[in-house]
Motif scaffolding. Sequence first.
Motif, PDB file in Angstrom:
ATOM      1  N   PHE A  47       2.266  -4.236  -1.693  1.00 55.40           N
ATOM      2  CA  PHE A  47       1.433  -3.052  -1.900  1.00 55.40           C
ATOM      3  C   PHE A  47       2.099  -1.808  -1.324  1.00 55.40           C
ATOM      4  O   PHE A  47       2.111  -0.740  -1.939  1.00 55.40           O
ATOM      5  CB  PHE A  47       0.062  -3.240  -1.240  1.00 55.40           C
ATOM      6  N   SER A  48       2.630  -1.928  -0.121  1.00 54.62           N
ATOM      7  CA  SER A  48       3.275  -0.791   0.535  1.00 54.62           C
ATOM      8  C   SER A  48       4.512  -0.337  -0.231  1.00 54.62           C
ATOM      9  O   SER A  48       4.779   0.856  -0.366  1.00 54.62           O
ATOM     10  CB  SER A  48       3.667  -1.160   1.970  1.00 54.62           C
ATOM     11  N   GLN A  49       5.273  -1.307  -0.741  1.00 58.21           N
ATOM     12  CA  GLN A  49       6.514  -1.007  -1.465  1.00 58.21           C
ATOM     13  C   GLN A  49       6.253  -0.146  -2.692  1.00 58.21           C
ATOM     14  O   GLN A  49       7.056   0.718  -3.037  1.00 58.21           O
ATOM     15  CB  GLN A  49       7.191  -2.314  -1.872  1.00 58.21           C
ATOM     16  N   TYR A  50       5.120  -0.386  -3.338  1.00 61.45           N
ATOM     17  CA  TYR A  50       4.819   0.342  -4.566  1.00 61.45           C
ATOM     18  C   TYR A  50       3.824   1.482  -4.355  1.00 61.45           C
ATOM     19  O   TYR A  50       3.222   1.980  -5.296  1.00 61.45           O
ATOM     20  CB  TYR A  50       4.335  -0.624  -5.650  1.00 61.45           C
ATOM     21  N   ASN A  51       3.676   1.900  -3.093  1.00 58.58           N
ATOM     22  CA  ASN A  51       2.935   3.124  -2.779  1.00 58.58           C
ATOM     23  C   ASN A  51       1.519   3.146  -3.360  1.00 58.58           C
ATOM     24  O   ASN A  51       1.080   4.155  -3.921  1.00 58.58           O
ATOM     25  CB  ASN A  51       3.703   4.359  -3.284  1.00 58.58           C
ATOM     26  N   ILE A  52       0.806   2.030  -3.248  1.00 62.13           N
ATOM     27  CA  ILE A  52      -0.565   2.038  -3.721  1.00 62.13           C
ATOM     28  C   ILE A  52      -1.376   3.037  -2.910  1.00 62.13           C
ATOM     29  O   ILE A  52      -1.066   3.351  -1.764  1.00 62.13           O
ATOM     30  CB  ILE A  52      -1.211   0.637  -3.642  1.00 62.13           C
ATOM     31  N   SER A  53      -2.434   3.539  -3.509  1.00 62.07           N
ATOM     32  CA  SER A  53      -3.200   4.623  -2.891  1.00 62.07           C
ATOM     33  C   SER A  53      -4.200   4.132  -1.852  1.00 62.07           C
ATOM     34  O   SER A  53      -4.663   4.913  -1.027  1.00 62.07           O
ATOM     35  CB  SER A  53      -3.930   5.412  -3.978  1.00 62.07           C
ATOM     36  N   GLY A  54      -4.556   2.851  -1.888  1.00 62.58           N
ATOM     37  CA  GLY A  54      -5.516   2.316  -0.926  1.00 62.58           C
ATOM     38  C   GLY A  54      -5.694   0.832  -1.117  1.00 62.58           C
ATOM     39  O   GLY A  54      -5.235   0.261  -2.121  1.00 62.58           O
ATOM     40  N   VAL A  55      -6.356   0.201  -0.154  1.00 64.01           N
ATOM     41  CA  VAL A  55      -6.555  -1.254  -0.184  1.00 64.01           C
ATOM     42  C   VAL A  55      -8.012  -1.588   0.106  1.00 64.01           C
ATOM     43  O   VAL A  55      -8.642  -0.976   0.972  1.00 64.01           O
ATOM     44  CB  VAL A  55      -5.667  -1.959   0.872  1.00 64.01           C
ATOM     45  N   LEU A  56      -8.512  -2.560  -0.629  1.00 66.84           N
ATOM     46  CA  LEU A  56      -9.807  -3.181  -0.346  1.00 66.84           C
ATOM     47  C   LEU A  56      -9.532  -4.613   0.059  1.00 66.84           C
ATOM     48  O   LEU A  56      -8.814  -5.321  -0.642  1.00 66.84           O
ATOM     49  CB  LEU A  56     -10.712  -3.129  -1.581  1.00 66.84           C
TER      50      LEU A  56
END
Length: 324
Positions: A111-120
């Motif tokens: 998730f961090s590698q692909y710069n996601i905007s947020g996590v649930l």
Amino acid sequence: MATIREVADKAGVSVATVSRAINNSGYVGKEAKSKIMRAIKELDYKPNEVARSLYQKTSKMIGLLLPDIANPFFPLIAKGVEDVAQEKGYMVLLGNVEGDSYREQKYIDFFSQYNISGVLSASSESQSFNNGIPIVFLDRVKDRESFFVTVDHFKGGQLAAKTILKSHPRKILLMVGPRHVDVAVDRLQGAESILSESQMDYVLFETGTYQADEAEKTAVKLLDNFDDVDSIIANNDIFALAIIKEALKRGIKVPGDIQIIGYDNTPFSSFMNPQLTTVAQPGYEIGYEASNILFKIIDKETVHQSILLEPYVIERESLRKVGK
């Protein structure tokens, strides 16, 4: 599928100009932008979201961590999350953790590698992301200072105990989920607060997991070792349904010989014969409300830190009728 080069050629501009127009990352003349937008429409061009996320250091994607996708309760949460994400124009990346901290860390790194905007996250392991990605917890919450949406599981445990007590039990078995998961402890404490007060004879049965693939083995172990109980408070619907199936296979009548109440109100709880009485927690609403919170954080809006939803009982056929 059209490429950014084809869009640039059709619009008569450079690839860099197309990139600036798509990403709103620099000046593009009005006429050039009009040509680019027309070319994108005619070619049905779809920007590469991964490439764009790497360039902008953000993306139109959010991550969702679930503990066990095989448990039908969690797809209800996922549907609530995805409905909001679709409204906002975002895609959801799913991580099925299965109680494995190493597996979860792999998803977090991805998730961090692909710069996601947020996590649930409905996992009981994850707490934060080192690069400051916003995170909202669903259902399973360790840190009450974080953003979260959950259910009053202490009350849920109380409801389960009160409901089974109405059906004249002689001896109750109370199933206990993994104690490192906060919701399991809350349900246990809620149920025991009622059972202790009633002075009803009961025993604890530790399962150590909520994983669906352990349900049948757990049902066999329970019925092999506790043939003197006539009432069971299950720790989720999957385990409750497995116990009913195993009991019927052994010629044990449900609810005549053994009565049982589940927890979650998964879609399959009404398909068993007898249908399962259960404590319902609103899975779809958990996902929907948590997703709304996350997008408010992403959009830098004012947001309430937490939401506590109410559980309720759905009475079906797996408990003896009052007066019988």
